[in-house]
Design a protein around this motif. Structure first.
Motif, PDB file in Angstrom:
ATOM      1  N   LYS A  20       0.861  -1.170   0.000  1.00  0.00           N
ATOM      2  CA  LYS A  20       0.000   0.000   0.000  1.00  0.00           C
ATOM      3  C   LYS A  20       0.904   1.228   0.000  1.00  0.00           C
ATOM      4  O   LYS A  20       1.815   1.341   0.821  1.00  0.00           O
ATOM      5  CB  LYS A  20      -0.913   0.027   1.221  1.00  0.00           C
ATOM      6  N   ILE A  46       0.649   5.236   0.363  1.00  0.00           N
ATOM      7  CA  ILE A  46      -0.194   6.361   0.744  1.00  0.00           C
ATOM      8  C   ILE A  46       0.578   7.625   0.408  1.00  0.00           C
ATOM      9  O   ILE A  46       1.682   7.832   0.912  1.00  0.00           O
ATOM     10  CB  ILE A  46      -0.534   6.337   2.247  1.00  0.00           C
ATOM     11  N   ASN A  47       0.022   8.435  -0.470  1.00  0.00           N
ATOM     12  CA  ASN A  47       0.667   9.691  -0.869  1.00  0.00           C
ATOM     13  C   ASN A  47      -0.108  10.837  -0.266  1.00  0.00           C
ATOM     14  O   ASN A  47      -1.328  10.862  -0.323  1.00  0.00           O
ATOM     15  CB  ASN A  47       0.688   9.816  -2.385  1.00  0.00           C
ATOM     16  N   TYR A  48       0.616  11.785   0.317  1.00  0.00           N
ATOM     17  CA  TYR A  48      -0.052  12.990   0.786  1.00  0.00           C
ATOM     18  C   TYR A  48       0.851  14.198   0.680  1.00  0.00           C
ATOM     19  O   TYR A  48       2.059  14.086   0.519  1.00  0.00           O
ATOM     20  CB  TYR A  48      -0.627  12.824   2.189  1.00  0.00           C
ATOM     21  N   LYS A  70      -4.709  13.537   0.112  1.00  0.00           N
ATOM     22  CA  LYS A  70      -4.225  12.229   0.526  1.00  0.00           C
ATOM     23  C   LYS A  70      -4.873  11.176  -0.361  1.00  0.00           C
ATOM     24  O   LYS A  70      -6.086  11.194  -0.564  1.00  0.00           O
ATOM     25  CB  LYS A  70      -4.573  11.967   1.989  1.00  0.00           C
ATOM     26  N   GLU A  71      -4.042  10.284  -0.909  1.00  0.00           N
ATOM     27  CA  GLU A  71      -4.543   9.213  -1.767  1.00  0.00           C
ATOM     28  C   GLU A  71      -3.844   7.913  -1.407  1.00  0.00           C
ATOM     29  O   GLU A  71      -2.676   7.921  -1.018  1.00  0.00           O
ATOM     30  CB  GLU A  71      -4.279   9.529  -3.238  1.00  0.00           C
ATOM     31  N   GLU A  72      -4.558   6.805  -1.568  1.00  0.00           N
ATOM     32  CA  GLU A  72      -3.988   5.487  -1.308  1.00  0.00           C
ATOM     33  C   GLU A  72      -4.037   4.641  -2.570  1.00  0.00           C
ATOM     34  O   GLU A  72      -4.978   4.733  -3.356  1.00  0.00           O
ATOM     35  CB  GLU A  72      -4.760   4.770  -0.202  1.00  0.00           C
TER      36      GLU A  72
END
Length: 102
Positions: A57, A59-61, A68-70
């Motif tokens: 996974k 997770i970018n933020y 925020k996106e996963e």
């Protein structure tokens, strides 16, 4: 907005500790995010990498504006430990580093 075509660098720790496939994936992901967000792209992109069995996974933020996106991906057999990676966009270059490298 992050401009493409700038020189890209990574710290020694990234080079030694982060799988090369994951490094390439994060650069590609950065390019896709930049196209999607355009003028809403912050100079600091944070990527949390979490190993969940045979998947990873990501997770970018970012802080400004807050986004925020996963993403869950299968990268095959890669020994990746949970970690956080930053990519900083500077006027003349982009650098991939661990927060501890800052």
């Amino acid at each position: 907005m992050i401009e493409q075509g700038k020189p890209r660098y990574m710290t020694r720790a990234i080079n030694e500790e982060l799988n090369i496939k994951m490094q390439a994936f994060l650069w590609e992901l950065l390019d896709l995010i930049a196209l999607k967000r355009k003028d809403k792209m912050d100079y600091l992109q944070v990527f949390e990498i979490v190993n969940i069995g045979n998947k990873i996974k990501v997770i970018n933020y970012q802080e400004q504006p807050t986004i925020k996106e996963e993403l869950i991906i299968e990268l095959g057999r890669m020994n990746i430990k949970d970690t956080t990676v930053w990519i900083i966009d500077e006027p003349d270059k982009q650098t991939m580093l661990f927060p501890s490298d800052y």
